[in-house]
Design a protein around this motif. Structure first.
Motif, PDB file in Angstrom:
ATOM      1  N   GLN A   1     -45.654   5.200  11.295  1.00  0.00           N
ATOM      2  CA  GLN A   1     -46.523   3.994  11.201  1.00  0.00           C
ATOM      3  C   GLN A   1     -47.281   3.714   9.986  1.00  0.00           C
ATOM      4  OE1 GLN A   1     -49.029   3.435  14.875  1.00  0.00           O
ATOM      5  NE2 GLN A   1     -49.301   1.402  14.618  1.00  0.00           N
ATOM      6  N   LYS A   2     -47.319   2.566   9.580  1.00  0.00           N
ATOM      7  CA  LYS A   2     -47.972   1.991   8.500  1.00  0.00           C
ATOM      8  C   LYS A   2     -49.410   1.360   8.739  1.00  0.00           C
ATOM      9  CE  LYS A   2     -43.870   2.114   5.445  1.00  0.00           C
ATOM     10  NZ  LYS A   2     -42.934   1.063   4.578  1.00  0.00           N
ATOM     11  N   PHE A   3     -50.294   1.579   7.910  1.00  0.00           N
ATOM     12  CA  PHE A   3     -51.764   1.100   8.205  1.00  0.00           C
ATOM     13  C   PHE A   3     -52.067   0.075   6.924  1.00  0.00           C
ATOM     14  CE2 PHE A   3     -51.550   4.886  10.779  1.00  0.00           C
ATOM     15  CZ  PHE A   3     -52.158   4.438  12.331  1.00  0.00           C
ATOM     16  N   GLU A   4     -53.094  -0.392   7.297  1.00  0.00           N
ATOM     17  CA  GLU A   4     -53.609  -1.338   6.150  1.00  0.00           C
ATOM     18  C   GLU A   4     -55.206  -0.863   5.859  1.00  0.00           C
ATOM     19  OE1 GLU A   4     -53.240  -5.306   6.828  1.00  0.00           O
ATOM     20  OE2 GLU A   4     -51.017  -5.400   6.879  1.00  0.00           O
ATOM     21  N   LEU A   5     -55.697  -1.680   5.006  1.00  0.00           N
ATOM     22  CA  LEU A   5     -57.233  -1.120   4.700  1.00  0.00           C
ATOM     23  C   LEU A   5     -58.095  -1.674   5.694  1.00  0.00           C
ATOM     24  CD1 LEU A   5     -57.395  -1.829   0.904  1.00  0.00           C
ATOM     25  CD2 LEU A   5     -56.640   0.400   1.937  1.00  0.00           C
ATOM     26  N   GLY A   6     -59.213  -0.897   6.227  1.00  0.00           N
ATOM     27  CA  GLY A   6     -59.926  -1.484   7.128  1.00  0.00           C
ATOM     28  C   GLY A   6     -61.455  -1.882   6.576  1.00  0.00           C
ATOM     29  N   ALA A   7     -62.319  -2.649   7.391  1.00  0.00           N
ATOM     30  CA  ALA A   7     -63.557  -3.102   6.869  1.00  0.00           C
ATOM     31  C   ALA A   7     -64.246  -1.696   6.458  1.00  0.00           C
ATOM     32  CB  ALA A   7     -64.231  -3.830   7.704  1.00  0.00           C
ATOM     33  N   ALA A   8     -64.356  -0.593   7.101  1.00  0.00           N
ATOM     34  CA  ALA A   8     -65.225   0.210   6.676  1.00  0.00           C
ATOM     35  C   ALA A   8     -65.056   0.578   5.113  1.00  0.00           C
ATOM     36  CB  ALA A   8     -64.964   1.708   7.411  1.00  0.00           C
ATOM     37  N   LEU A   9     -63.891   0.458   4.433  1.00  0.00           N
ATOM     38  CA  LEU A   9     -63.726   0.758   3.216  1.00  0.00           C
ATOM     39  C   LEU A   9     -64.421  -0.211   2.343  1.00  0.00           C
ATOM     40  CD1 LEU A   9     -59.670   1.876   3.066  1.00  0.00           C
ATOM     41  CD2 LEU A   9     -61.895   3.187   3.152  1.00  0.00           C
ATOM     42  N   PHE A  10     -64.225  -1.452   2.640  1.00  0.00           N
ATOM     43  CA  PHE A  10     -64.895  -2.569   1.701  1.00  0.00           C
ATOM     44  C   PHE A  10     -66.506  -2.247   1.834  1.00  0.00           C
ATOM     45  CE2 PHE A  10     -60.979  -4.159   2.977  1.00  0.00           C
ATOM     46  CZ  PHE A  10     -60.223  -4.427   1.701  1.00  0.00           C
ATOM     47  N   ILE A  11     -67.035  -2.107   3.060  1.00  0.00           N
ATOM     48  CA  ILE A  11     -68.321  -1.591   3.316  1.00  0.00           C
ATOM     49  C   ILE A  11     -68.765  -0.406   2.246  1.00  0.00           C
ATOM     50  CG2 ILE A  11     -70.112  -1.267   4.728  1.00  0.00           C
ATOM     51  CD1 ILE A  11     -68.712  -2.491   7.183  1.00  0.00           C
ATOM     52  N   GLY A  12     -68.072   0.440   2.324  1.00  0.00           N
ATOM     53  CA  GLY A  12     -68.585   1.687   1.294  1.00  0.00           C
ATOM     54  C   GLY A  12     -68.205   1.283   0.068  1.00  0.00           C
ATOM     55  N   TRP A  13     -67.466   0.664  -0.448  1.00  0.00           N
ATOM     56  CA  TRP A  13     -67.397   0.048  -2.038  1.00  0.00           C
ATOM     57  C   TRP A  13     -68.536  -0.627  -2.304  1.00  0.00           C
ATOM     58  CZ3 TRP A  13     -61.285  -1.113  -1.036  1.00  0.00           C
ATOM     59  CH2 TRP A  13     -60.835   0.053  -1.441  1.00  0.00           C
TER      60      TRP A  13
ATOM     61  N   TRP B   1     -61.370   2.356   9.493  1.00  0.00           N
ATOM     62  CA  TRP B   1     -61.227   2.775   8.100  1.00  0.00           C
ATOM     63  C   TRP B   1     -59.596   2.338   7.660  1.00  0.00           C
ATOM     64  CZ3 TRP B   1     -63.385   6.382   4.406  1.00  0.00           C
ATOM     65  CH2 TRP B   1     -64.935   6.511   4.824  1.00  0.00           C
ATOM     66  N   LYS B   2     -58.660   2.577   8.791  1.00  0.00           N
ATOM     67  CA  LYS B   2     -57.354   1.966   8.766  1.00  0.00           C
ATOM     68  C   LYS B   2     -56.845   1.213   9.705  1.00  0.00           C
ATOM     69  CE  LYS B   2     -54.951   6.340   9.261  1.00  0.00           C
ATOM     70  NZ  LYS B   2     -54.169   7.392   8.781  1.00  0.00           N
ATOM     71  N   VAL B   3     -56.311   0.161   9.777  1.00  0.00           N
ATOM     72  CA  VAL B   3     -55.818  -0.649  10.968  1.00  0.00           C
ATOM     73  C   VAL B   3     -54.323  -1.191  10.714  1.00  0.00           C
ATOM     74  CG1 VAL B   3     -56.406  -2.590  12.096  1.00  0.00           C
ATOM     75  CG2 VAL B   3     -58.159  -1.609  10.897  1.00  0.00           C
ATOM     76  N   SER B   4     -53.718  -1.036  11.838  1.00  0.00           N
ATOM     77  CA  SER B   4     -52.323  -1.545  11.921  1.00  0.00           C
ATOM     78  C   SER B   4     -52.020  -2.111  13.517  1.00  0.00           C
ATOM     79  CB  SER B   4     -51.226  -0.352  11.930  1.00  0.00           C
ATOM     80  OG  SER B   4     -49.950  -0.669  12.200  1.00  0.00           O
ATOM     81  N   SER B   5     -51.524  -3.327  13.304  1.00  0.00           N
ATOM     82  CA  SER B   5     -51.317  -4.083  14.782  1.00  0.00           C
ATOM     83  C   SER B   5     -49.799  -4.181  15.003  1.00  0.00           C
ATOM     84  CB  SER B   5     -52.010  -5.391  14.541  1.00  0.00           C
ATOM     85  OG  SER B   5     -51.400  -6.032  13.457  1.00  0.00           O
ATOM     86  N   VAL B   6     -49.541  -4.213  16.178  1.00  0.00           N
ATOM     87  CA  VAL B   6     -48.234  -4.349  16.733  1.00  0.00           C
ATOM     88  C   VAL B   6     -47.869  -5.366  17.432  1.00  0.00           C
ATOM     89  CG1 VAL B   6     -46.041  -3.189  17.614  1.00  0.00           C
ATOM     90  CG2 VAL B   6     -47.741  -1.939  16.299  1.00  0.00           C
ATOM     91  N   ASP B   7     -47.076  -6.390  17.414  1.00  0.00           N
ATOM     92  CA  ASP B   7     -46.905  -7.461  18.196  1.00  0.00           C
ATOM     93  C   ASP B   7     -45.857  -7.487  19.056  1.00  0.00           C
ATOM     94  OD1 ASP B   7     -49.271  -8.899  17.020  1.00  0.00           O
ATOM     95  OD2 ASP B   7     -47.812  -9.838  15.457  1.00  0.00           O
ATOM     96  N   GLY B   8     -46.059  -7.726  20.336  1.00  0.00           N
ATOM     97  CA  GLY B   8     -45.079  -7.301  21.321  1.00  0.00           C
ATOM     98  C   GLY B   8     -44.235  -8.758  21.458  1.00  0.00           C
ATOM     99  N   THR B   9     -43.039  -8.737  22.378  1.00  0.00           N
ATOM    100  CA  THR B   9     -42.150  -9.798  22.446  1.00  0.00           C
ATOM    101  C   THR B   9     -42.885 -10.943  23.138  1.00  0.00           C
ATOM    102  OG1 THR B   9     -41.282  -8.873  24.410  1.00  0.00           O
ATOM    103  CG2 THR B   9     -40.046  -8.215  22.358  1.00  0.00           C
ATOM    104  N   VAL B  10     -43.631 -10.797  23.955  1.00  0.00           N
ATOM    105  CA  VAL B  10     -44.272 -11.826  24.597  1.00  0.00           C
ATOM    106  C   VAL B  10     -45.757 -11.926  24.084  1.00  0.00           C
ATOM    107  CG1 VAL B  10     -45.034 -12.736  26.970  1.00  0.00           C
ATOM    108  CG2 VAL B  10     -43.272 -10.762  26.513  1.00  0.00           C
ATOM    109  N   ILE B  11     -46.762 -11.585  24.765  1.00  0.00           N
ATOM    110  CA  ILE B  11     -48.371 -11.721  24.239  1.00  0.00           C
ATOM    111  C   ILE B  11     -48.603 -10.425  23.685  1.00  0.00           C
ATOM    112  CG2 ILE B  11     -50.448 -12.750  24.586  1.00  0.00           C
ATOM    113  CD1 ILE B  11     -48.991 -14.669  26.552  1.00  0.00           C
ATOM    114  N   THR B  12     -48.372  -9.312  24.468  1.00  0.00           N
ATOM    115  CA  THR B  12     -49.077  -8.085  24.153  1.00  0.00           C
ATOM    116  C   THR B  12     -49.222  -7.578  22.807  1.00  0.00           C
ATOM    117  OG1 THR B  12     -48.389  -7.545  26.612  1.00  0.00           O
ATOM    118  CG2 THR B  12     -49.189  -5.790  25.280  1.00  0.00           C
TER     119      THR B  12
END
Length: 236
Positions: free
Chosen positions: A154-166, A30-41
């Motif tokens: 932490q801030k989130f963005e719109l997830g795929a479930a919202l678009f499916i619901g709309w 429903w809401k997603v947020s990704s955090v990029d590390g300094t290497v690959i994690t």
């Protein structure tokens, strides 16, 4: 035949919308947020109406259910209630559609089936309104926190479930409106045919009465004339 095809199209639209709306409840993102590390994690944080989780780059997810319903934010509780209401209304609407459609043999007379079809359309319209309200409320909360410069969490963005619901909400509302319009068309056709039949019967009745009155007026003269002819022939 055209009205039956219209009802079938409306049924397919509403059932598709109801399935999409129902699938949003167990959907994770429903809401997603990704955090990029300094290497690959990379860690991906996501939440829905029931839990909040984090997934690392190896695909391992650690989830935490919301501890108490009374301790939840108000918007999550409202979204839960609206989505559950949307699913229930869609279920009852689908049941009424199977009874009220012309291609089925249950439901009673045509007038009764038309009323059931109208009630079915209203159920799907209300279901779509509940779903689109829940998704919009949840999305408004995400966007307001994302663009708020004073929000430090932490801030989130719109997830795929919202678009499916709309998408499911739009299909449900569209199909419900088609159901209501097909019911109105059916009523107008029945009223026109009934008035036509009445006018034909009344016209035939008037013609029959006119013929009877004309015959009754001509009968005495015809009898006298026939009697005179009979008398002349008798004397001859």
């Amino acid at each position: 035949m055209g009205s039956m095809a219209t009802e079938i199209v409306a049924f397919l639209l509403t059932i598709s919308g109801w399935i999409l709306v129902s699938s949003t409840l167990p959907t994770d993102y429903w809401k997603v947020s990704s955090v990029d590390g300094t290497v690959i994690t990379t860690a991906t944080f996501w939440s829905n109406l029931w839990k909040t989780c984090v997934t690392d780059s190896t695909g391992v997810s650690n989830c935490k259910d919301f501890p108490s319903m009374l301790a939840l934010d108000a918007y999550i509780q409202v979204c839960r209630g609206l989505m559950i209401s949307a699913v229930c209304l869609g279920f009852f609407g689908a049941s009424l559609a199977l009874v009220g459609m012309k291609c089925t043999r249950i439901g009673g007379s045509e007038t009764t089936k038309a009323r059931i079809t109208c009630l079915c359309g209203l159920h799907f319209i209300l279901s779509g309104i509940c779903s689109i309200t829940a998704c919009s409320l949840y999305a408004h909360r995400i966007t307001s926190e994302f663009f708020d410069p004073l929000f430090v969490k932490q801030k989130f963005e719109l997830g795929a479930a919202l678009f499916i619901g709309w998408a499911g909400s739009v299909l449900s509302i569209l199909g419900g409106l088609i159901f209501c319009f097909s019911m109105t068309e059916g009523f107008s056709i029945r009223e026109y045919s009934y008035n036509g039949a009445t006018s034909v019967i009344s016209t035939r009745t008037k013609i029959t009465k006119t013929n009877k009155s004309t015959k009754s007026q001509k009968d005495p003269s015809d009898q006298m004339f026939s009697g005179r002819r009979f008398g002349r022939n008798a004397y001859v």
